[in-house]
Design a protein around this motif. Structure first.
Motif, mmCIF file in Angstrom:
data_model
loop_
_atom_site.group_PDB
_atom_site.id
_atom_site.type_symbol
_atom_site.label_atom_id
_atom_site.label_comp_id
_atom_site.label_asym_id
_atom_site.label_seq_id
_atom_site.Cartn_x
_atom_site.Cartn_y
_atom_site.Cartn_z
ATOM 1 N N ILE A 103 0.857 -1.182 0.000
ATOM 2 C CA ILE A 103 0.000 0.000 0.000
ATOM 3 C C ILE A 103 0.894 1.233 0.000
ATOM 4 C CG2 ILE A 103 -1.868 -1.186 1.214
ATOM 5 C CD1 ILE A 103 -1.211 0.641 3.633
ATOM 6 N N PRO A 104 0.346 2.358 -0.447
ATOM 7 C CA PRO A 104 1.151 3.585 -0.440
ATOM 8 C C PRO A 104 1.517 3.997 0.987
ATOM 9 C CG PRO A 104 -0.841 3.848 -1.775
ATOM 10 C CD PRO A 104 -0.972 2.554 -1.039
ATOM 11 N N PRO A 105 2.520 4.871 1.123
ATOM 12 C CA PRO A 105 2.865 5.402 2.444
ATOM 13 C C PRO A 105 1.667 6.122 3.071
ATOM 14 C CG PRO A 105 4.535 5.989 0.823
ATOM 15 C CD PRO A 105 3.390 5.379 0.075
ATOM 16 N N LEU A 106 1.715 6.292 4.370
ATOM 17 C CA LEU A 106 0.618 6.849 5.150
ATOM 18 C C LEU A 106 0.080 8.159 4.574
ATOM 19 C CD1 LEU A 106 -0.971 6.313 7.798
ATOM 20 C CD2 LEU A 106 0.712 7.753 8.944
ATOM 21 N N GLN A 107 0.939 9.116 4.283
ATOM 22 C CA GLN A 107 0.464 10.416 3.806
ATOM 23 C C GLN A 107 -0.127 10.331 2.398
ATOM 24 O OE1 GLN A 107 -0.174 13.207 5.605
ATOM 25 N NE2 GLN A 107 0.316 11.757 7.218
ATOM 26 N N GLU A 108 0.350 9.413 1.597
ATOM 27 C CA GLU A 108 -0.254 9.212 0.272
ATOM 28 C C GLU A 108 -1.644 8.590 0.413
ATOM 29 O OE1 GLU A 108 0.661 6.984 -3.962
ATOM 30 O OE2 GLU A 108 2.335 7.390 -2.612
ATOM 31 N N CYS A 109 -1.809 7.674 1.368
ATOM 32 C CA CYS A 109 -3.143 7.123 1.643
ATOM 33 C C CYS A 109 -4.083 8.249 2.029
ATOM 34 C CB CYS A 109 -3.077 6.074 2.751
ATOM 35 S SG CYS A 109 -2.293 4.524 2.281
ATOM 36 N N TYR A 110 -3.606 9.151 2.881
ATOM 37 C CA TYR A 110 -4.430 10.304 3.272
ATOM 38 C C TYR A 110 -4.821 11.129 2.045
ATOM 39 C CZ TYR A 110 -5.674 14.935 4.885
ATOM 40 O OH TYR A 110 -6.316 16.125 5.059
ATOM 41 N N GLN A 111 -3.880 11.413 1.174
ATOM 42 C CA GLN A 111 -4.177 12.226 -0.020
ATOM 43 C C GLN A 111 -5.214 11.553 -0.916
ATOM 44 O OE1 GLN A 111 -0.210 12.722 -1.536
ATOM 45 N NE2 GLN A 111 0.219 14.462 -0.200
ATOM 46 N N ILE A 112 -5.096 10.260 -1.115
ATOM 47 C CA ILE A 112 -6.063 9.524 -1.945
ATOM 48 C C ILE A 112 -7.446 9.588 -1.317
ATOM 49 C CG2 ILE A 112 -6.723 7.229 -2.790
ATOM 50 C CD1 ILE A 112 -3.617 6.657 -2.954
ATOM 51 N N LEU A 113 -7.512 9.343 -0.009
ATOM 52 C CA LEU A 113 -8.807 9.377 0.680
ATOM 53 C C LEU A 113 -9.385 10.792 0.712
ATOM 54 C CD1 LEU A 113 -8.016 6.861 3.536
ATOM 55 C CD2 LEU A 113 -9.655 6.523 1.659
ATOM 56 N N ALA A 114 -8.533 11.800 0.842
ATOM 57 C CA ALA A 114 -9.007 13.189 0.829
ATOM 58 C C ALA A 114 -9.566 13.555 -0.546
ATOM 59 C CB ALA A 114 -7.878 14.139 1.223
ATOM 60 N N GLU A 115 -8.946 13.076 -1.605
ATOM 61 C CA GLU A 115 -9.476 13.310 -2.958
ATOM 62 C C GLU A 115 -10.869 12.707 -3.091
ATOM 63 O OE1 GLU A 115 -6.719 11.696 -5.811
ATOM 64 O OE2 GLU A 115 -5.102 13.016 -5.118
ATOM 65 N N ILE A 116 -11.049 11.524 -2.558
ATOM 66 C CA ILE A 116 -12.358 10.876 -2.597
ATOM 67 C C ILE A 116 -13.354 11.679 -1.765
ATOM 68 C CG2 ILE A 116 -13.651 8.811 -1.901
ATOM 69 C CD1 ILE A 116 -11.057 7.198 -2.599
ATOM 70 N N ARG A 117 -12.959 12.060 -0.550
ATOM 71 C CA ARG A 117 -13.844 12.828 0.333
ATOM 72 C C ARG A 117 -14.298 14.137 -0.305
ATOM 73 N NH1 ARG A 117 -10.801 15.444 4.947
ATOM 74 N NH2 ARG A 117 -10.156 16.638 3.123
ATOM 75 N N ASP A 118 -13.448 14.751 -1.093
ATOM 76 C CA ASP A 118 -13.747 16.064 -1.670
ATOM 77 C C ASP A 118 -14.622 16.007 -2.920
ATOM 78 O OD1 ASP A 118 -12.291 17.130 0.416
ATOM 79 O OD2 ASP A 118 -10.467 17.428 -0.768
ATOM 80 N N ARG A 119 -14.992 14.824 -3.357
ATOM 81 C CA ARG A 119 -15.896 14.690 -4.503
ATOM 82 C C ARG A 119 -17.298 15.163 -4.114
ATOM 83 N NH1 ARG A 119 -15.087 9.951 -8.335
ATOM 84 N NH2 ARG A 119 -17.354 9.988 -8.179
ATOM 85 N N PRO A 120 -18.038 15.737 -5.047
ATOM 86 C CA PRO A 120 -19.384 16.216 -4.712
ATOM 87 C C PRO A 120 -20.387 15.109 -4.374
ATOM 88 C CG PRO A 120 -18.937 16.495 -7.057
ATOM 89 C CD PRO A 120 -17.650 16.054 -6.418
ATOM 90 N N ASP A 121 -20.121 13.869 -4.801
ATOM 91 C CA ASP A 121 -21.035 12.764 -4.515
ATOM 92 C C ASP A 121 -20.652 11.989 -3.247
ATOM 93 O OD1 ASP A 121 -18.753 11.782 -5.754
ATOM 94 O OD2 ASP A 121 -19.822 10.550 -7.214
ATOM 95 N N VAL A 122 -19.734 12.558 -2.467
ATOM 96 C CA VAL A 122 -19.297 11.921 -1.233
ATOM 97 C C VAL A 122 -19.711 12.781 -0.043
ATOM 98 C CG1 VAL A 122 -17.283 11.175 0.117
ATOM 99 C CG2 VAL A 122 -17.379 10.725 -2.344
ATOM 100 N N GLN A 123 -20.408 12.150 0.893
ATOM 101 C CA GLN A 123 -20.827 12.834 2.120
ATOM 102 C C GLN A 123 -19.667 12.933 3.109
ATOM 103 O OE1 GLN A 123 -24.295 11.091 3.958
ATOM 104 N NE2 GLN A 123 -23.938 12.119 5.907
#
Length: 159
Positions: A58-78
């Motif tokens: 899996i990616p390093p910890l901060q890269e995991c955060y960035q990927i998840l933050a990109e998902i969170r910031d989508r308009p179809d994500v609560q």
């Protein structure tokens, strides 16, 4: 004050929030949840997230955060919530190097399971699926929000 003191204070506030949730439910199979930012802000412990896979595929910890933050910031994500599987004792000096541990992420969103699986591939989960709160109980964690209309609970899990 040492260099890690601000991060340790964040960790201890996070642990207090986790313990509060354990006090709010009688079923310990209902995992406490925290926000993406609460879990990752100040987190120095690469082994705190998907620890059996950390440092390998899996990616390093901060890269995991960035990927998840990109998902969170989508308009179809609560929201994106981190489920806490295990937490150190904030008052135990021998556990000061340990951050709370997670092997599960909940994504509250309005998209298809196929879209979800595709967008989370970079995180290399063992499973990514349309699910429910806590696969064992189906009980919503006490601090999780009510789902918006049309939104579902999607789960990322690492063994």
């Amino acid at each position: 004050m040492n260099d890690r003191q601000p991060a340790l204070e964040k960790r201890n506030r996070l642990i207090a929030k986790i313990m509060l949730q354990y006090d709010m439910v009688s079923d310990f199979a209902v995992l406490p949840v925290v926000s993406l930012d609460e879990f990752f802000d100040g987190n120095w412990d690469e082994w705190s997230f998907a620890n059996r896979r950390a440092g390998y595929d899996i990616p390093p910890l901060q890269e995991c955060y960035q990927i998840l933050a990109e998902i969170r910031d989508r308009p179809d994500v609560q929201d994106v919530l981190i489920a806490i599987y295990e937490s150190p004792d904030a008052d135990e000096p021998l556990e000061e190097e340990i951050w709370p541990f997670s092997d599960t992420v909940y994504v509250l969103a309005a998209f298809t399971e196929d879209e979800f699986v595709q967008m989370t591939k970079r995180l290399v989960p063992d499973d990514a699926y349309l699910g429910t709160w806590s696969c064992r109980t189906g009980i919503k964690p006490p601090l999780a929000p009510e789902l918006r209309p049309g939104h579902h609970v999607f789960v990322l899990w690492w063994d």
